[in-house]
Design a protein around this motif. Structure first.
Motif, PDB file in Angstrom:
ATOM      1  N   TYR A  26       4.415  10.177   3.999  1.00 31.83           N
ATOM      2  CA  TYR A  26       3.131  10.805   3.456  1.00 31.83           C
ATOM      3  C   TYR A  26       2.454   9.487   2.613  1.00 31.83           C
ATOM      4  CZ  TYR A  26       0.304  12.805  -0.310  1.00 31.83           C
ATOM      5  OH  TYR A  26      -0.463  13.115  -1.384  1.00 31.83           O
ATOM      6  N   PHE A  27       3.392   9.050   1.686  1.00 34.77           N
ATOM      7  CA  PHE A  27       2.965   7.961   0.757  1.00 34.77           C
ATOM      8  C   PHE A  27       2.679   6.776   1.556  1.00 34.77           C
ATOM      9  CE2 PHE A  27       6.359   9.583  -2.213  1.00 34.77           C
ATOM     10  CZ  PHE A  27       5.928  10.729  -2.515  1.00 34.77           C
ATOM     11  N   THR A  28       2.891   6.560   2.594  1.00 31.99           N
ATOM     12  CA  THR A  28       2.764   5.442   3.233  1.00 31.99           C
ATOM     13  C   THR A  28       1.338   5.683   4.123  1.00 31.99           C
ATOM     14  OG1 THR A  28       4.832   4.880   4.209  1.00 31.99           O
ATOM     15  CG2 THR A  28       3.210   4.006   5.537  1.00 31.99           C
ATOM     16  N   ALA A  29       0.816   6.604   4.451  1.00 35.55           N
ATOM     17  CA  ALA A  29      -0.460   7.051   4.926  1.00 35.55           C
ATOM     18  C   ALA A  29      -1.450   6.971   3.999  1.00 35.55           C
ATOM     19  CB  ALA A  29      -0.561   8.375   5.642  1.00 35.55           C
ATOM     20  N   ALA A  44       1.353 -10.861   2.773  1.00 32.01           N
ATOM     21  CA  ALA A  44       1.198 -10.120   1.802  1.00 32.01           C
ATOM     22  C   ALA A  44       2.133  -8.788   1.809  1.00 32.01           C
ATOM     23  CB  ALA A  44      -0.190  -9.284   1.622  1.00 32.01           C
ATOM     24  N   ALA A  45       2.734  -8.306   2.799  1.00 35.41           N
ATOM     25  CA  ALA A  45       3.719  -7.321   2.917  1.00 35.41           C
ATOM     26  C   ALA A  45       5.012  -7.980   2.754  1.00 35.41           C
ATOM     27  CB  ALA A  45       3.431  -6.844   4.338  1.00 35.41           C
ATOM     28  N   LEU A  46       5.412  -9.112   2.823  1.00 38.09           N
ATOM     29  CA  LEU A  46       6.505  -9.852   2.792  1.00 38.09           C
ATOM     30  C   LEU A  46       6.716 -10.145   1.202  1.00 38.09           C
ATOM     31  CD1 LEU A  46       6.932 -12.232   5.795  1.00 38.09           C
ATOM     32  CD2 LEU A  46       8.361 -10.118   5.251  1.00 38.09           C
ATOM     33  N   LEU A  47       5.496 -10.296   0.477  1.00 36.12           N
ATOM     34  CA  LEU A  47       5.644 -10.771  -0.910  1.00 36.12           C
ATOM     35  C   LEU A  47       5.890  -9.348  -1.621  1.00 36.12           C
ATOM     36  CD1 LEU A  47       2.665 -13.326  -1.114  1.00 36.12           C
ATOM     37  CD2 LEU A  47       5.131 -13.796  -1.555  1.00 36.12           C
ATOM     38  N   PRO A  89       6.096   2.147   3.130  1.00 33.63           N
ATOM     39  CA  PRO A  89       4.473   1.723   2.968  1.00 33.63           C
ATOM     40  C   PRO A  89       4.344   0.150   3.210  1.00 33.63           C
ATOM     41  CG  PRO A  89       5.076   3.021   1.170  1.00 33.63           C
ATOM     42  CD  PRO A  89       6.252   2.767   1.823  1.00 33.63           C
ATOM     43  N   PHE A  90       5.137  -0.715   2.821  1.00 33.72           N
ATOM     44  CA  PHE A  90       5.249  -2.136   3.006  1.00 33.72           C
ATOM     45  C   PHE A  90       5.712  -2.558   4.584  1.00 33.72           C
ATOM     46  CE2 PHE A  90       6.376  -1.444  -1.329  1.00 33.72           C
ATOM     47  CZ  PHE A  90       5.175  -1.485  -2.059  1.00 33.72           C
ATOM     48  N   VAL A  91       6.639  -1.917   5.029  1.00 35.05           N
ATOM     49  CA  VAL A  91       7.384  -2.070   6.323  1.00 35.05           C
ATOM     50  C   VAL A  91       6.166  -2.030   7.551  1.00 35.05           C
ATOM     51  CG1 VAL A  91       8.985  -1.293   8.004  1.00 35.05           C
ATOM     52  CG2 VAL A  91       9.588  -1.800   5.851  1.00 35.05           C
TER      53      VAL A  91
END
Length: 469
Positions: free
Chosen positions: A243-246, A406-409, A430-432
């Motif tokens: 849910y946080f990811t969304a 940006a996701a990798l950082l 959320p980053f993956v």
């Protein structure tokens, strides 16, 4: 030279020498990632047997070895076969709005099927009712105002009637979501699990919206089947982190729509983006790192016009919680102390700082590893073009490369912080999520094989292990 879209397929080019060499490097990167996981599993087993300091039963994942099948098995296998066989074609040809709905529906079906491999009770209804979970504290919010004013008084283990681990480890926005469901008559683990799966799987559509808003519809269409058959779905169903990811993903999607001025009322959309991105910081402390992908969106759109509206929205969320009695900085400081009152004090940083990355290999999948390798190789050229004042080649690889970077950082920052020792297969969802579209950088002739690898990995994990979340 720009990095143009290929005109004969749905993939994008990256500078990688000849195609044969690039494909070989893709396979080697995936093999190296698999080796990393194998080493993490072997070393973790030795550490756990000798010192019992990892506090996971099947290192590096928070899981138990339990080969099994369940009600969701036939549906999961059938869906995987169908998407591998037909997903790329439908993603390339469906009208855009229909693709968004189909992507969400397919991702939700995949997540439900994987969750039901463990059965309804163990895979869905019982997930959020365990002793460390959010539903264990819902009954303490009969007076929401009083609960918020006294929230920080129950974070530390040494404080009376301390919160369960997940409530203590997050700002109150997380548990308030489930309090809200309960007030609506949707209380209990079944409704909570269904909500997390429904909301969490919508993140696939949010990524598609973001990419298209930044001028990358072709890359979005190529990535769509990979967003559907994501191994990360094993943990989206059913954990609150799905849910946080969304929440975070839709915040970025609205920001992209406002920045590209493809929305009818960009100011209002930017305000809504700020509200969602502000909420991310109040459902999970670590999601303040979503500022990095948000900055990438503005860089790619070459504008800061949405920023005042977005900041106003985020400030409104912060003001509401602060006026209600919860101070974010006080809560975070107490969380750090609570974190080291528990098993984090014994979990060795020297192991988890690289074993966390092995967990990410499983959640993102081998196709994302290969795609991220291509993205990493394209970073210098993409940054040079963006700094040079060109258009950034939004229709090609540059925009995708910047989002993946940006996701990798964000992942690297979270990893080095030491505040995510273990359990990152759910915490970093959320980053993956933003690594998954990197599969659009892979050669068209290989896409179905990589897609099958993604689905196969998810099926293996879900059927061989009983995951903890």
């Amino acid at each position: 030279m720009k990095l143009p879209l290929r005109t004969d397929d749905q993939t994008v080019r990256t500078p990688d020498g000849d195609e044969r060499t690039g494909r070989r490097r893709d396979v080697l990167a995936a093999a190296a990632a698999g080796l990393l996981f194998a080493v993490a599993a072997a070393v973790g087993t030795l550490i756990q047997r000798a010192y019992h300091t990892l506090y996971v039963d099947w290192a590096p994942l928070y899981a138990d070895w339990l080969p099994h099948v369940g009600p969701g098995t036939p549906a999961a296998v059938a869906l995987a076969v169908a998407v591998v066989a037909h997903g790329p074609r439908y993603a390339a040809t469906l009208p855009w709005r229909r693709l968004l709905w189909a992507g969400w529906a397919a991702a939700m079906a995949w997540t439900w099927a994987l969750a039901l491999v463990d059965g309804w009770g163990r895979g869905v209804a019982g997930r959020l009712t365990q002793r460390n979970e959010y539903l264990r504290g819902v009954d303490r919010f009969q007076d929401i105002g009083a609960a918020l004013r006294g929230f920080t008084d129950h974070i530390l283990i040494t404080q009376p009637d301390h919160w369960p681990a997940h409530i203590a480890g997050h700002p109150p926005g997380a548990v308030l979501t489930f309090v809200g469901l309960d007030r609506l008559g949707l209380g209990g683990g079944g409704w909570a699990g269904a909500f997390c799966i429904t909301a969490g799987s919508s993140a696939a559509a949010a990524v598609l919206v973001t990419l298209r808003a930044l001028g990358q519809e072709r890359a979005a269409r190529t990535a769509a089947p990979f967003l559907v058959l994501a191994p990360a779905a094993v943990w989206v169903g059913a954990s609150a982190d799905g849910y946080f990811t969304a929440v975070a993903a839709w915040g970025l999607a609205l920001l992209a729509l406002a920045a590209s001025r493809t929305a009818r009322a960009p100011g209002a959309v930017a305000l809504a983006a700020g509200l969602l991105l502000g909420l991310t910081a109040y459902v999970s402390y670590g999601l303040t790192l979503m500022a990095l992908p948000a900055a990438a969106v503005l860089v790619l759109a070459r504008t800061v016009r949405p920023l005042p509206y977005a900041l106003a929205g985020a400030a409104a969320v912060a003001a509401a919680f602060t006026l209600a009695g919860f101070t974010w900085w006080e809560g975070y400081a107490l969380l750090v102390e609570r974190y080291y009152q528990g098993v984090a004090a014994e979990r060795p940083y020297g192991y988890w700082v690289w074993a966390n990355l092995a967990c990410t290999v499983v959640t993102a999948g081998l196709a994302s590893v290969a795609g991220a390798r291509r993205a990493a190789g394209a970073v210098p050229g993409a940054v040079r073009r963006l700094r040079g004042g060109g258009d950034g080649d939004h229709g090609g690889a540059d925009g995708l490369v910047v989002l993946v970077l940006a996701a990798l950082l964000a992942l690297a920052t979270a990893d080095l912080s030491g505040m995510s020792k273990a359990e990152t297969e759910r915490i970093w969802l959320p980053f993956v999520l933003w690594l998954l579209p990197s599969a659009a950088l892979l050669p068209a002739r290989d896409l179905r094989r990589w897609l099958a690898a993604q689905a196969g990995l998810a099926l293996l994990v879900n059927h061989l292990l009983l995951t903890g979340w």
